[in-house]
Design a protein around this motif. Structure first.
Motif, PDB file in Angstrom:
ATOM      1  N   TRP A  92       0.847  -1.188   0.000  1.00 35.07           N
ATOM      2  CA  TRP A  92       0.000   0.000   0.000  1.00 35.07           C
ATOM      3  C   TRP A  92       0.883   1.240   0.000  1.00 35.07           C
ATOM      4  N   THR A 118      -7.795   1.864  -0.401  1.00 32.89           N
ATOM      5  CA  THR A 118      -7.802   0.679   0.446  1.00 32.89           C
ATOM      6  C   THR A 118      -7.836   1.119   1.907  1.00 32.89           C
ATOM      7  N   ARG A 119      -8.147   0.207   2.784  1.00 34.00           N
ATOM      8  CA  ARG A 119      -8.210   0.518   4.214  1.00 34.00           C
ATOM      9  C   ARG A 119      -6.813   0.818   4.741  1.00 34.00           C
ATOM     10  N   GLU A 133     -11.434   5.495   7.224  1.00 28.85           N
ATOM     11  CA  GLU A 133     -11.356   4.139   6.669  1.00 28.85           C
ATOM     12  C   GLU A 133     -10.171   4.023   5.712  1.00 28.85           C
ATOM     13  N   SER A 134     -10.056   4.962   4.771  1.00 28.50           N
ATOM     14  CA  SER A 134      -8.950   4.919   3.805  1.00 28.50           C
ATOM     15  C   SER A 134      -8.158   6.225   3.762  1.00 28.50           C
ATOM     16  N   ARG A 192      -2.169   2.361  12.039  1.00 26.50           N
ATOM     17  CA  ARG A 192      -3.025   2.970  13.058  1.00 26.50           C
ATOM     18  C   ARG A 192      -2.408   2.808  14.448  1.00 26.50           C
ATOM     19  N   ASP A 205      -3.975  -1.711  10.019  1.00 25.80           N
ATOM     20  CA  ASP A 205      -4.030  -1.644  11.483  1.00 25.80           C
ATOM     21  C   ASP A 205      -2.670  -1.347  12.102  1.00 25.80           C
TER      22      ASP A 205
END
Length: 132
Positions: free
Chosen positions: A49, A114-115, A81-82, A121, A118
């Motif tokens: 990503w 895309t997300r 979200e993205s 985050r 995690d």
């Protein structure tokens, strides 16, 4: 927000009026985000990503001139979200010169949204809660 980038205004960054050309603050903002990511989630950690800028918002409060030393601070304001929105502040001697946000969207290897992973985050949460 975290201090991530300090710069001295170069002559080439000023306009005929002797002040920093407004477009250069986008470069300063980008350098600040890069500094933040170096500390929190280096670019070589991005596997499968990437992030692309989708919006820049800057408000100019005062001017800066050749040889001024600027402090550029950045933090994560929101992770959607993205999307990832960074807040930004540029100051000189404690006075805000420019401030705003830059929003990136997470994209997969084909460039589709895309997300936000995690682990990114979690890295941001840990860094922001550390009180740096």
């Amino acid at each position: 927000m975290h201090l991530t980038y300090t710069n001295r205004v170069r002559f080439a960054e000023t306009d005929k009026q002797g002040i920093v050309f407004y477009g250069n603050y986008v470069t300063y903002q980008d350098e600040a985000v890069n500094g933040y990511l170096r500390e929190v989630y280096p670019y070589d950690s991005f596997e499968g990503w990437d992030i692309h800028v989708v919006n820049v918002d800057l408000s100019y409060r005062t001017t800066a001139s050749f040889e001024d030393e600027l402090e550029n601070r950045v933090g994560v304001a929101e992770i959607g979200e993205s999307s990832i929105t960074f807040e930004y502040e540029c100051s000189r001697d404690g006075q805000v010169v420019a401030e705003g946000t830059v929003t990136h969207v997470a994209v997969d290897e084909e460039g589709r949204p895309t997300r936000v992973p995690d682990d990114f985050r979690a890295a941001v949460d840990a860094f922001e809660s550390d009180g740096e």
